[in-house]
Design an enzyme around this catalytic site. Sequence first.
Site, PDB file in Angstrom:
ATOM      1  N   TYR A  75     -26.783  70.325 104.956  1.00  0.00           N
ATOM      2  CA  TYR A  75     -25.372  70.164 105.335  1.00  0.00           C
ATOM      3  C   TYR A  75     -24.661  69.195 103.987  1.00  0.00           C
ATOM      4  CZ  TYR A  75     -24.055  71.744 109.719  1.00  0.00           C
ATOM      5  OH  TYR A  75     -23.431  72.596 110.985  1.00  0.00           O
ATOM      6  N   GLU A  77     -20.723  68.714 104.050  1.00  0.00           N
ATOM      7  CA  GLU A  77     -19.497  68.608 104.273  1.00  0.00           C
ATOM      8  C   GLU A  77     -18.776  67.416 102.987  1.00  0.00           C
ATOM      9  OE1 GLU A  77     -20.868  69.292 107.056  1.00  0.00           O
ATOM     10  OE2 GLU A  77     -19.357  69.956 108.552  1.00  0.00           O
ATOM     11  N   ASP A 252      -3.877  87.250  96.681  1.00  0.00           N
ATOM     12  CA  ASP A 252      -5.153  87.612  97.175  1.00  0.00           C
ATOM     13  C   ASP A 252      -5.694  88.760  96.077  1.00  0.00           C
ATOM     14  OD1 ASP A 252      -7.226  88.479  98.764  1.00  0.00           O
ATOM     15  OD2 ASP A 252      -6.369  88.678 100.641  1.00  0.00           O
ATOM     16  N   THR A 281     -12.547  87.119  97.548  1.00  0.00           N
ATOM     17  CA  THR A 281     -13.780  87.269  97.739  1.00  0.00           C
ATOM     18  C   THR A 281     -14.639  87.283  96.742  1.00  0.00           C
ATOM     19  OG1 THR A 281     -13.645  89.671  98.262  1.00  0.00           O
ATOM     20  CG2 THR A 281     -13.545  88.171 100.233  1.00  0.00           C
ATOM     21  N   LYS A 284     -16.948  91.838  96.301  1.00  0.00           N
ATOM     22  CA  LYS A 284     -16.377  93.139  96.231  1.00  0.00           C
ATOM     23  C   LYS A 284     -16.529  93.514  94.893  1.00  0.00           C
ATOM     24  CE  LYS A 284     -13.124  92.753 100.011  1.00  0.00           C
ATOM     25  NZ  LYS A 284     -12.820  91.501 100.692  1.00  0.00           N
ATOM     26  N   ARG A 290     -21.581  87.361  99.287  1.00  0.00           N
ATOM     27  CA  ARG A 290     -20.668  87.352 100.404  1.00  0.00           C
ATOM     28  C   ARG A 290     -19.960  86.198 100.623  1.00  0.00           C
ATOM     29  NH1 ARG A 290     -19.011  91.237 103.669  1.00  0.00           N
ATOM     30  NH2 ARG A 290     -20.410  92.621 102.562  1.00  0.00           N
TER      31      ARG A 290
HETATM   32  N1  DSN Z   1     -12.808  94.255 104.851  1.00  0.00           N
HETATM   33  C1  DSN Z   1     -11.986  94.077 103.772  1.00  0.00           C
HETATM   34  C2  DSN Z   1     -11.825  95.522 103.145  1.00  0.00           C
HETATM   35  O1  DSN Z   1     -12.722  96.249 103.413  1.00  0.00           O
HETATM   36  O2  DSN Z   1     -11.145  95.835 102.390  1.00  0.00           O
HETATM   37  C3  DSN Z   1     -11.124  93.167 103.604  1.00  0.00           C
HETATM   38  O3  DSN Z   1     -11.041  92.258 104.383  1.00  0.00           O
END
Ligand code: DSN
Length: 487
Positions: A75, A77, A252, A281, A284, A290
């Site tokens: 943990y 925090e 974003d 994120t 991707k 993730r």
């Molecule tokens: N789930 C993601 C996507 O496939 O674009 C976005 O949150």
Amino acid sequence: MTSTSASGQGAEYAATASEAYQAALRVIESVEPRVADATRKELADQRDSLKLIASENYASPAVLLTMGTWFSDKYAEGTVGHRFYAACQNVDTVEALATEHARELFGAPYAYAQPHSGIDANLVAYWAILATKVEAPGLAELGAKHVNDLSEADWEKLRAKLGNQRLLGMSLDTGGHLTHGFRPNISGKMFHQRQYGTNPETGFIDYDAVAAAAREFKPLVLVAGYSAYPRRINFAKMREIADEVGATLMVDMAHFAGLVAGKVFTGDEDPVPHAHVTTTTTHKSLRGPRGGLVLATEEFAPAVDKGCPMVLGGPLSHVMAAKAVALAEARQPEFRTYAQAVADNAQALADGFVKRDAGLVTGGTDNHLVLLDVTSFGLTGRQAESALLDSGIVTNRNAIPADPNGAWYTSGIRFGSPALTTRGFGTDEFDRVAELVVEVLSNTQPAAGPNGPSKAKYTIADGVAERVHAAASELLDANPLYPGLTL
Ligand code: DSN
């Protein structure tokens, strides 16, 4: 092995990773063999399908292995050097490395590596903007209730206590994300929201229309970024619009962070120098674990730092460690080669569709994704997605602007190049992928359900799915996933 691979470290690296996974699976097997089996099967399935989901990728063995350690047990925090738990010295090391790599990679003054996902990152950003820009006496009175208990009247009161702040973001059906002010999402409840779309003729963002909406609506937050818009954004223009109306620009970049890191998007197309707050994120096109990340100017840094506990649970130390590894990979020169190949391959895929008369939203792409309008084949997105899956091609259905079939059945299929580019696919292979997709869709027919025409049922002409799957397997075998890794 190719220079775009996530495991481009040579045969010795691959053999060592293979030994590590074999040992790990033997250990898992001794406790719950079904999990070990499913893990092996998942690799086999991913190896044997054309993964074209635009938001997915294949992280390197180094990134994946970093997630499977005892950092998971800790943990932590708080923030680096300022934790609510004892013995966080090693978490401090990996979190500091993740944020240092992120700042260097993206040229940002500040980075926050704790968000567990992109939605968390966006929530941290929204609260940080509210906390930095708005004084809200009396918020605690309503904040004591669970958020799910808030009625629409409570939301009205909550928004009133925040001074009725407004958010302007891209609509879901034109490619924006749920968290960009979509009404059923909390971002559409915390704020009075308005959505901008795309030009109905061209499918492109119309900056004059965004500026006009901003002048009229006067948002606190202007959100730019997308999940299904196949074009680049001019962030300098977005910042001009934000500045003109006194808004905070939040970008974003979850989908295209890899193209920013790999310097495919530079100048006006690089969001980081233009946005006040940038979220992403890490899994991707950036090809990490993730999770989420927030970058911000110094003005917003103190509020972003309070992401935990305002919005987030305890930081996932093992994932922050893996973010540090992935960001270190993205700082290598090979990552620029990879990012350029992602863009070139998406272009080849789009060209492959266009020359075979398949209809594309905006007529093409200049990022990593392609949005195919499957009404040109007489199908819904749901039918097309299923027929492609039967043929070994993994995609996701997606709404197109003003979609006649709604968000469930949809009229589009979204394709992305990041994952197969990691496997080593080039432009010839992506042209062949377009050919295979068109072969499946032009041999698929809607079928009737028990009560008449169905938006889900379909038939594929005999032998087509098998033939396409065999052709896909040839491409996949020539570009193996995690070469040298045997389980
Ligand atoms: N789930 C993601 C996507 O496939 O674009 C976005 O949150």
